[in-house]
Structure formats: structure tokens, C-alpha cells
Design an enzyme around this catalytic site. Structure first.
Site, PDB file in Angstrom:
ATOM      1  N   ASP A  62      -4.462 -14.303 -10.034  1.00 54.51           N
ATOM      2  CA  ASP A  62      -3.158 -14.394 -10.696  1.00 54.51           C
ATOM      3  C   ASP A  62      -2.432 -15.693 -10.365  1.00 54.51           C
ATOM      4  O   ASP A  62      -2.837 -16.446  -9.474  1.00 54.51           O
ATOM      5  CB  ASP A  62      -2.285 -13.182 -10.342  1.00 54.51           C
ATOM      6  CG  ASP A  62      -2.355 -12.810  -8.858  1.00 54.51           C
ATOM      7  OD1 ASP A  62      -2.692 -13.698  -8.046  1.00 54.51           O
ATOM      8  OD2 ASP A  62      -2.076 -11.658  -8.524  1.00 54.51           O
ATOM      9  N   ASP A  92       3.519  -1.235  -4.091  1.00 56.70           N
ATOM     10  CA  ASP A  92       3.643  -0.342  -5.252  1.00 56.70           C
ATOM     11  C   ASP A  92       2.278   0.017  -5.845  1.00 56.70           C
ATOM     12  O   ASP A  92       2.193   0.640  -6.890  1.00 56.70           O
ATOM     13  CB  ASP A  92       4.539  -0.976  -6.331  1.00 56.70           C
ATOM     14  CG  ASP A  92       3.963  -2.275  -6.900  1.00 56.70           C
ATOM     15  OD1 ASP A  92       2.901  -2.743  -6.405  1.00 56.70           O
ATOM     16  OD2 ASP A  92       4.572  -2.831  -7.835  1.00 56.70           O
ATOM     17  N   HIS A 126      -0.057  -2.241  -6.791  1.00 54.36           N
ATOM     18  CA  HIS A 126      -0.642  -3.216  -7.722  1.00 54.36           C
ATOM     19  C   HIS A 126      -1.890  -3.862  -7.123  1.00 54.36           C
ATOM     20  O   HIS A 126      -2.041  -3.991  -5.912  1.00 54.36           O
ATOM     21  CB  HIS A 126       0.380  -4.261  -8.203  1.00 54.36           C
ATOM     22  CG  HIS A 126       0.847  -5.255  -7.188  1.00 54.36           C
ATOM     23  ND1 HIS A 126       2.130  -5.738  -7.149  1.00 54.36           N
ATOM     24  CD2 HIS A 126       0.204  -5.889  -6.168  1.00 54.36           C
ATOM     25  CE1 HIS A 126       2.249  -6.605  -6.171  1.00 54.36           C
ATOM     26  NE2 HIS A 126       1.089  -6.720  -5.559  1.00 54.36           N
ATOM     27  N   GLU A 158       0.920  -4.327 -12.397  1.00 55.03           N
ATOM     28  CA  GLU A 158       1.975  -3.473 -11.856  1.00 55.03           C
ATOM     29  C   GLU A 158       1.853  -2.048 -12.400  1.00 55.03           C
ATOM     30  O   GLU A 158       1.229  -1.826 -13.439  1.00 55.03           O
ATOM     31  CB  GLU A 158       3.348  -4.054 -12.243  1.00 55.03           C
ATOM     32  CG  GLU A 158       3.632  -5.444 -11.667  1.00 55.03           C
ATOM     33  CD  GLU A 158       3.943  -5.447 -10.163  1.00 55.03           C
ATOM     34  OE1 GLU A 158       3.536  -4.508  -9.450  1.00 55.03           O
ATOM     35  OE2 GLU A 158       4.575  -6.411  -9.700  1.00 55.03           O
TER      36      GLU A 158
HETATM   37  P1  PGA Z   1       0.235  -9.291   0.703  1.00 51.45           P
HETATM   38  O1  PGA Z   1       0.222  -9.032  -0.856  1.00 51.45           O
HETATM   39  O2  PGA Z   1      -1.189  -9.604   1.067  1.00 51.45           O
HETATM   40  O3  PGA Z   1       1.126 -10.480   0.883  1.00 51.45           O
HETATM   41  O4  PGA Z   1       0.720  -8.046   1.357  1.00 51.45           O
HETATM   42  C1  PGA Z   1      -0.709  -8.142  -1.391  1.00 51.45           C
HETATM   43  C2  PGA Z   1      -0.493  -8.031  -2.861  1.00 51.45           C
HETATM   44  O5  PGA Z   1       0.656  -8.091  -3.316  1.00 51.45           O
HETATM   45  O6  PGA Z   1      -1.491  -7.849  -3.595  1.00 51.45           O
END
Ligand code: PGA
Length: 241
Positions: A67, A136, A138, A143
Site C-alpha cells: 500500500d 481494526d 485490516h 479496512e
Molecule cells: P503496525 O501496523 O505494524 O505499525 O502495527 C500494522 C498495520 O497497520 O498493518
């Protein structure tokens, strides 16, 4: 689905790096699906260490990132393109032409998404996909929603994602509201998937994603159906499982 219980963040990172090593050793022109965020940083550090010891060669490796924020150019220090170069690419022998990340600065986002799908298809799909998980649920920036969105698309980031990611920005209002993400089908079609999770903040969502019914309300729950998916978590992330 396999669950690998690592003692701590370092062990989680080492286990993930070893899976990448194994993949590249078997097929040097593998397509790696790569992730940003805090979680995979340790894995990138171990991979750089392996490279410096001469144990791994990325000269033929292709990489596809999950992404990118919409509106940030590649030289913006908050962009995922910049992150990947700083944390990993510039330290190893990956060829520039083998690195693929959606261009967040291109205003024709529809074309960027279509082109990215084509690129992934043309290079033969993803051999090993590295994932983190949002609080959440994702994966990539897919999302929670009403449906799983199959291919690369523009997403409006959830408020919880903006709050989580504001730690990388000076101010919450600077966090982009939109991102380009590869879709669930493309992730799911990866031959092998490794999801990394560290810290107690991920425990509740991991429990839901892995044990509750599969639902687009928890995008990571789709991984329950994948035939070769490994969750590597540290004790804090896995304590509810
Ligand atoms: P993080 O993010 O590794 O910074 O916890 C994970 C994500 O949002 O996929």
C-alpha cells in the site's frame, strides 16, 4: 493455519526473516509482498544482517508493496516508498527495476490501481506475502467494510487507522485520509502468507481474526481459509490464543 509463538519481538523478526531466506534460497526471483509499519522493521533488520553476512542475495528478487498513502510523493519521508528505501531497499542488492510500490503522488489513482494489478499479474503473482495487522483487523489498508474488495483500490482510512498512524506524523491532521491498497483477492492468491503481530495491542484483534467467523468486518479473518498461512506473533500478541 500455523501459529508460531515467538518469545519476543526479536524472535518474531528472526523467524520471519528466516522464512524470507528460505523462500529466496528456493527461488531467487521470488516475488515478495512487503509491508510497512512498525511490526516488520525488525525483520528487515535481520534480512540486512543476513545480506551483509553473504547469506542472502536479492539480485533477482521482485518486491510488491501492499500500500501507499494517496497524495504523498516517493521522496516524502512519511511515504511508504521512502520507508521501504530507508528501512530495507537501500541496504541490500535489490534492483530498482524490481521494486513496485503504488505511486501515491499520481492524481490518476484509478489508473495507478489498474496498472498495479497488471504488474502483479505480469510478474506472476506473489510467492510470499508479509502482512501486519491493524488494530481494526485490516491487512494492507483493506479496512473493515461490507464486502471484501478483491483488487487494488483507493480506500478511505478508518479513524482508528488514522489514530494509530498519527505517531509517524507531526500532527493527526497531517495523516492522509486515503490510501491505495492491493485487494483481498491479490493477497489471498499469494502462495504463502506470513502475518506478523507484536504487542498486547494486537491480542484482541488477532483472537477475533483467527477464531471468530470470517467476515469483511474483520478483513484478516479471510486468512483462516488460506492453505499456507503462518501467524508469527510474540507472547503479548498471542496471549488470547
Ligand atoms: P503496525 O501496523 O505494524 O505499525 O502495527 C500494522 C498495520 O497497520 O498493518
Amino acid at each position: 493455519m500455523k501459529i508460531h509463538r515467538a518469545e519476543n519481538y526479536q524472535e518474531m523478526s528472526r523467524a520471519a526473516a528466516n522464512m524470507v531466506l528460505d523462500q529466496i534460497s528456493k527461488k531467487n526471483n521470488s516475488v515478495l509482498g512487503l509491508a510497512t509499519g512498525s511490526t516488520p522493521i525488525g525483520m528487515y533488520e535481520y534480512l540486512i544482517e543476513l545480506y551483509n553476512k553473504g547469506d542472502i542475495d536479492f539480485s533477482e528478487t521482485r518486491t510488491v508493496n501492499l500500500d501507499e498513502y494517496v497524495g504523498l510523493s516517493r521522496d516524502n519521508p512519511q511515504s511508504y516508498n521512502y520507508f521501504m528505501h530507508e528501512k530495507f531497499f537501500r541496504h541490500v542488492n535489490i534492483s530498482k527495476e524490481n521494486i513496485y510500490i503504488p505511486d501515491g503522488a499520481d492524481t490518476d489513482t484509478e489508473k495507478v490501481c489498474k496498472d498495479y494489478e497488471k504488474i502483479i499479474e505480469n510478474i506472476g503473482g506473489i510467492d510470499l506475502q508479509i502482512l501486519g495487522i491493524g488494530t481494526d483487523g485490516h491487512i494492507g489498508f483493506n479496512e473493515p467494510g461490507e464486502a471484501f474488495i478483491p483488487s487494488t483500490h483507493v480506500v478511505t482510512l478508518a479513524e482508528s487507522t488514522i489514530i494509530s498512524n498519527k505517531r509517524f506524523f507531526d500532527d493527526k491532521k497531517d495523516v492522509p485520509k486515503k490510501a491505495i491498497t492491493i485487494g483481498i483477492k491479490t493477497i489471498f492468491q499469494a502462495k504463502k502468507i506470513v502475518l506478523l503481530a507484536s504487542g498486547s495491542g494486537k491480542a484482541a484483534i488477532l483472537q477475533k481474526a483467527l477464531l471468530w467467523p470470517i467476515t469483511p468486518g474483520i478483513p484478516a479473518s479471510i486468512l483462516q481459509l488460506h492453505s499456507d498461512c503462518t501467524i508469527i506473533g510474540d507472547e503479548d500478541a498471542l496471549y488470547l490464543l
